[in-house]
Motif scaffolding. Sequence first.
Motif, PDB file in Angstrom:
ATOM      1  N   SER A   1       0.796  -1.224   0.000  1.00  6.45           N
ATOM      2  CA  SER A   1       0.000   0.000   0.000  1.00  6.45           C
ATOM      3  C   SER A   1       0.833   1.280   0.000  1.00  6.45           C
ATOM      4  O   SER A   1       0.288   2.362   0.141  1.00  6.45           O
ATOM      5  CB  SER A   1      -0.947   0.015   1.213  1.00  6.45           C
ATOM      6  OG  SER A   1      -0.212   0.022   2.412  1.00  6.45           O
ATOM      7  N   HIS A   2       2.160   1.164  -0.162  1.00  6.40           N
ATOM      8  CA  HIS A   2       3.001   2.359  -0.156  1.00  6.40           C
ATOM      9  C   HIS A   2       4.192   2.142  -1.078  1.00  6.40           C
ATOM     10  O   HIS A   2       4.777   1.057  -1.131  1.00  6.40           O
ATOM     11  CB  HIS A   2       3.485   2.672   1.259  1.00  6.40           C
ATOM     12  CG  HIS A   2       4.004   4.072   1.422  1.00  6.40           C
ATOM     13  ND1 HIS A   2       5.270   4.450   1.022  1.00  6.40           N
ATOM     14  CD2 HIS A   2       3.416   5.187   1.914  1.00  6.40           C
ATOM     15  CE1 HIS A   2       5.450   5.726   1.288  1.00  6.40           C
ATOM     16  NE2 HIS A   2       4.345   6.206   1.826  1.00  6.40           N
ATOM     17  N   HIS A   3       4.559   3.200  -1.793  1.00  2.61           N
ATOM     18  CA  HIS A   3       5.629   3.049  -2.788  1.00  2.61           C
ATOM     19  C   HIS A   3       6.981   2.725  -2.148  1.00  2.61           C
ATOM     20  O   HIS A   3       7.823   2.052  -2.764  1.00  2.61           O
ATOM     21  CB  HIS A   3       5.729   4.306  -3.659  1.00  2.61           C
ATOM     22  CG  HIS A   3       6.157   5.541  -2.929  1.00  2.61           C
ATOM     23  ND1 HIS A   3       7.481   5.898  -2.791  1.00  2.61           N
ATOM     24  CD2 HIS A   3       5.434   6.506  -2.305  1.00  2.61           C
ATOM     25  CE1 HIS A   3       7.560   7.027  -2.117  1.00  2.61           C
ATOM     26  NE2 HIS A   3       6.336   7.412  -1.805  1.00  2.61           N
ATOM     27  N   LEU A   4       7.216   3.146  -0.911  1.00  2.87           N
ATOM     28  CA  LEU A   4       8.485   2.834  -0.256  1.00  2.87           C
ATOM     29  C   LEU A   4       8.588   1.348   0.074  1.00  2.87           C
ATOM     30  O   LEU A   4       9.661   0.735  -0.074  1.00  2.87           O
ATOM     31  CB  LEU A   4       8.650   3.671   1.019  1.00  2.87           C
ATOM     32  CG  LEU A   4       8.828   5.180   0.815  1.00  2.87           C
ATOM     33  CD1 LEU A   4       8.923   5.898   2.157  1.00  2.87           C
ATOM     34  CD2 LEU A   4      10.058   5.473  -0.037  1.00  2.87           C
TER      35      LEU A   4
ATOM     36  N   THR B   1      13.380  -4.576  -4.381  1.00  2.00           N
ATOM     37  CA  THR B   1      14.839  -4.504  -4.340  1.00  2.00           C
ATOM     38  C   THR B   1      15.413  -5.818  -3.825  1.00  2.00           C
ATOM     39  O   THR B   1      16.495  -6.252  -4.244  1.00  2.00           O
ATOM     40  CB  THR B   1      15.297  -3.353  -3.412  1.00  2.00           C
ATOM     41  OG1 THR B   1      14.809  -2.119  -3.941  1.00  2.00           O
ATOM     42  CG2 THR B   1      16.811  -3.299  -3.328  1.00  2.00           C
ATOM     43  N   SER B   2      14.648  -6.485  -2.944  1.00  2.00           N
ATOM     44  CA  SER B   2      15.114  -7.732  -2.328  1.00  2.00           C
ATOM     45  C   SER B   2      14.598  -8.978  -3.024  1.00  2.00           C
ATOM     46  O   SER B   2      15.241 -10.034  -2.956  1.00  2.00           O
ATOM     47  CB  SER B   2      14.683  -7.768  -0.855  1.00  2.00           C
ATOM     48  OG  SER B   2      15.143  -6.636  -0.151  1.00  2.00           O
ATOM     49  N   PHE B   3      13.445  -8.879  -3.685  1.00  2.00           N
ATOM     50  CA  PHE B   3      12.813 -10.063  -4.254  1.00  2.00           C
ATOM     51  C   PHE B   3      12.417  -9.832  -5.704  1.00  2.00           C
ATOM     52  O   PHE B   3      12.154  -8.699  -6.120  1.00  2.00           O
ATOM     53  CB  PHE B   3      11.549 -10.445  -3.458  1.00  2.00           C
ATOM     54  CG  PHE B   3      11.803 -10.799  -2.029  1.00  2.00           C
ATOM     55  CD1 PHE B   3      12.196 -12.074  -1.666  1.00  2.00           C
ATOM     56  CD2 PHE B   3      11.662  -9.832  -1.042  1.00  2.00           C
ATOM     57  CE1 PHE B   3      12.427 -12.396  -0.351  1.00  2.00           C
ATOM     58  CE2 PHE B   3      11.894 -10.138   0.283  1.00  2.00           C
ATOM     59  CZ  PHE B   3      12.280 -11.425   0.629  1.00  2.00           C
ATOM     60  N   CYS B   4      12.338 -10.918  -6.412  1.00  2.00           N
ATOM     61  CA  CYS B   4      11.831 -10.913  -7.776  1.00  2.00           C
ATOM     62  C   CYS B   4      10.646 -11.873  -7.831  1.00  2.00           C
ATOM     63  O   CYS B   4      10.767 -13.027  -7.390  1.00  2.00           O
ATOM     64  CB  CYS B   4      12.915 -11.347  -8.761  1.00  2.00           C
ATOM     65  SG  CYS B   4      12.336 -11.453 -10.472  1.00  2.00           S
ATOM     66  N   LEU B   5       9.523 -11.408  -8.340  1.00  2.00           N
ATOM     67  CA  LEU B   5       8.347 -12.276  -8.421  1.00  2.00           C
ATOM     68  C   LEU B   5       8.497 -13.210  -9.616  1.00  2.00           C
ATOM     69  O   LEU B   5       7.884 -13.032 -10.662  1.00  2.00           O
ATOM     70  CB  LEU B   5       7.074 -11.444  -8.542  1.00  2.00           C
ATOM     71  CG  LEU B   5       6.626 -10.703  -7.283  1.00  2.00           C
ATOM     72  CD1 LEU B   5       5.345  -9.942  -7.542  1.00  2.00           C
ATOM     73  CD2 LEU B   5       6.431 -11.662  -6.122  1.00  2.00           C
ATOM     74  N   ASP B   6       9.298 -14.228  -9.419  1.00  2.00           N
ATOM     75  CA  ASP B   6       9.552 -15.178 -10.501  1.00  2.00           C
ATOM     76  C   ASP B   6       8.763 -16.461 -10.273  1.00  2.00           C
ATOM     77  O   ASP B   6       7.860 -16.518  -9.433  1.00  2.00           O
ATOM     78  CB  ASP B   6      11.049 -15.463 -10.615  1.00  2.00           C
ATOM     79  CG  ASP B   6      11.655 -15.957  -9.308  1.00  2.00           C
ATOM     80  OD1 ASP B   6      10.895 -16.488  -8.455  1.00  2.00           O
ATOM     81  OD2 ASP B   6      12.877 -15.818  -9.125  1.00  2.00           O
TER      82      ASP B   6
ATOM     83  N   ILE C   1       6.913  -0.786 -14.977  1.00  2.00           N
ATOM     84  CA  ILE C   1       7.351  -1.649 -16.077  1.00  2.00           C
ATOM     85  C   ILE C   1       8.303  -2.754 -15.609  1.00  2.00           C
ATOM     86  O   ILE C   1       8.122  -3.927 -15.982  1.00  2.00           O
ATOM     87  CB  ILE C   1       7.964  -0.811 -17.212  1.00  2.00           C
ATOM     88  CG1 ILE C   1       6.867  -0.020 -17.922  1.00  2.00           C
ATOM     89  CG2 ILE C   1       8.712  -1.697 -18.214  1.00  2.00           C
ATOM     90  CD1 ILE C   1       7.342   0.862 -19.042  1.00  2.00           C
ATOM     91  N   PRO C   2       9.333  -2.464 -14.786  1.00  2.00           N
ATOM     92  CA  PRO C   2      10.186  -3.558 -14.296  1.00  2.00           C
ATOM     93  C   PRO C   2       9.410  -4.637 -13.550  1.00  2.00           C
ATOM     94  O   PRO C   2       9.696  -5.832 -13.699  1.00  2.00           O
ATOM     95  CB  PRO C   2      11.173  -2.842 -13.364  1.00  2.00           C
ATOM     96  CG  PRO C   2      11.225  -1.442 -13.863  1.00  2.00           C
ATOM     97  CD  PRO C   2       9.837  -1.130 -14.346  1.00  2.00           C
ATOM     98  N   ILE C   3       8.403  -4.232 -12.771  1.00  2.00           N
ATOM     99  CA  ILE C   3       7.619  -5.219 -12.026  1.00  2.00           C
ATOM    100  C   ILE C   3       6.741  -6.028 -12.970  1.00  2.00           C
ATOM    101  O   ILE C   3       6.693  -7.264 -12.895  1.00  2.00           O
ATOM    102  CB  ILE C   3       6.769  -4.519 -10.950  1.00  2.00           C
ATOM    103  CG1 ILE C   3       7.673  -3.939  -9.857  1.00  2.00           C
ATOM    104  CG2 ILE C   3       5.754  -5.491 -10.340  1.00  2.00           C
ATOM    105  CD1 ILE C   3       6.939  -3.093  -8.836  1.00  2.00           C
ATOM    106  N   LEU C   4       6.036  -5.352 -13.878  1.00  2.00           N
ATOM    107  CA  LEU C   4       5.153  -6.056 -14.809  1.00  2.00           C
ATOM    108  C   LEU C   4       5.923  -7.043 -15.680  1.00  2.00           C
ATOM    109  O   LEU C   4       5.403  -8.105 -16.040  1.00  2.00           O
ATOM    110  CB  LEU C   4       4.418  -5.049 -15.701  1.00  2.00           C
ATOM    111  CG  LEU C   4       3.291  -4.253 -15.054  1.00  2.00           C
ATOM    112  CD1 LEU C   4       2.788  -3.172 -16.009  1.00  2.00           C
ATOM    113  CD2 LEU C   4       2.146  -5.163 -14.648  1.00  2.00           C
ATOM    114  N   THR C   5       7.156  -6.712 -16.005  1.00  2.00           N
ATOM    115  CA  THR C   5       7.979  -7.598 -16.836  1.00  2.00           C
ATOM    116  C   THR C   5       8.192  -8.948 -16.165  1.00  2.00           C
ATOM    117  O   THR C   5       8.202  -9.993 -16.828  1.00  2.00           O
ATOM    118  CB  THR C   5       9.329  -6.932 -17.141  1.00  2.00           C
ATOM    119  OG1 THR C   5       9.106  -5.685 -17.803  1.00  2.00           O
ATOM    120  CG2 THR C   5      10.180  -7.817 -18.031  1.00  2.00           C
TER     121      THR C   5
END
Length: 352
Positions: A80-83, A90-95, A115-119
């Motif tokens: 719920s917050h951009h931070l 920065t720590s995880f990748c939704l792979d 865009i980096p997240i959607l990718t």
Amino acid sequence: MITCFEDLSNEIFYELFDFFDSYDIYEIFSNLNSRFNHLIIHSSLPLRLNFSCLSKTSFQHRCNTILMPNVHRIISLQFSHHLIIDDFFTSFCLDSSFIRLEILILQNIKSDNLIPILTTLALLPRLYSLTITSIEKIQSSNDVFCLIIRLPVLKYCKLSFELWNQHINLSLNNNEYSSIEHLIINTKYNLDQLNNFLIYTPNLHCLSCEISTLNSKQITMSIISMNLINLYLKLEDTSFDEFEWFIIYFSHQLKLLHLSTQRDIEFLNADRWEQLILCHMLNLRKFNFRHQIINDENIINYHRYHLLIDKFKSSFWIDRQWFFTHHHYKSKDFTSWIIFYSIQPYRYKYKG
């Protein structure tokens, strides 16, 4: 007979856990005894994690104690917050290691991160629900919409962000289509922007959006999903003529129309509505309508207004149990309005 809380079956506990955030379940139950420890930690219990209103220390603690050891069990993630979003990605990748993730909610995200997240989301095999709210206008709207359309199993999509670009020109192949069935757009888009996105959603069943006809240049609408049966529209600067022009492109299969309009008094022309419905909306079963107009003697003729709304009491509307009423109110800026709107029919209870 059950005599204490612990005598409840595991199945009942699992149902109870559905009402709690997974972190709270861990904190409350995992250290009670060996049975609960096993239920919480050594099971396939689905996890729903809500990273909202957390300090950096609490965020890191949740990641270390719950998320990292249980990536394979997580079915829902909410931010719920951009931070917090920045810290997480920065720590995880939704792979593909998030093999059960079905629901992702990104609220108040910064446009640069989108865009980096959607990718990475295309790697998720079960992501069927995506909600995005941005705190900034989206500059690369074409890339954003292309990435959303390419998500392989997405069924539900809710978007709340403004666009810098007036025109959307998606660089997609002819055989690239979205699996989205339920689409909610909480920001006003013009017809061109909306149309250029909808042509890639042939499975769409339900659409909720706010449309503007300002700056719309397209002469004809493209074919929209033949499966679209539920439509929720909000129109603020659109005339009845403009509404009628674009609604006929997909009105014949509609079963539910929920419409909110403003200003143009022609929307209160019951005879015109009757013709539109009889000619183009024969499958319509539910019609929820709301129209508001400024209460100003220089704008509205009250005698004409009441003659118009009285025509919504004819047999055409009564037979379908579509009933309406109206009242006056003032908005926050003290503008006086008259609102005409649908009401649910009073249902008598039969007493035999």
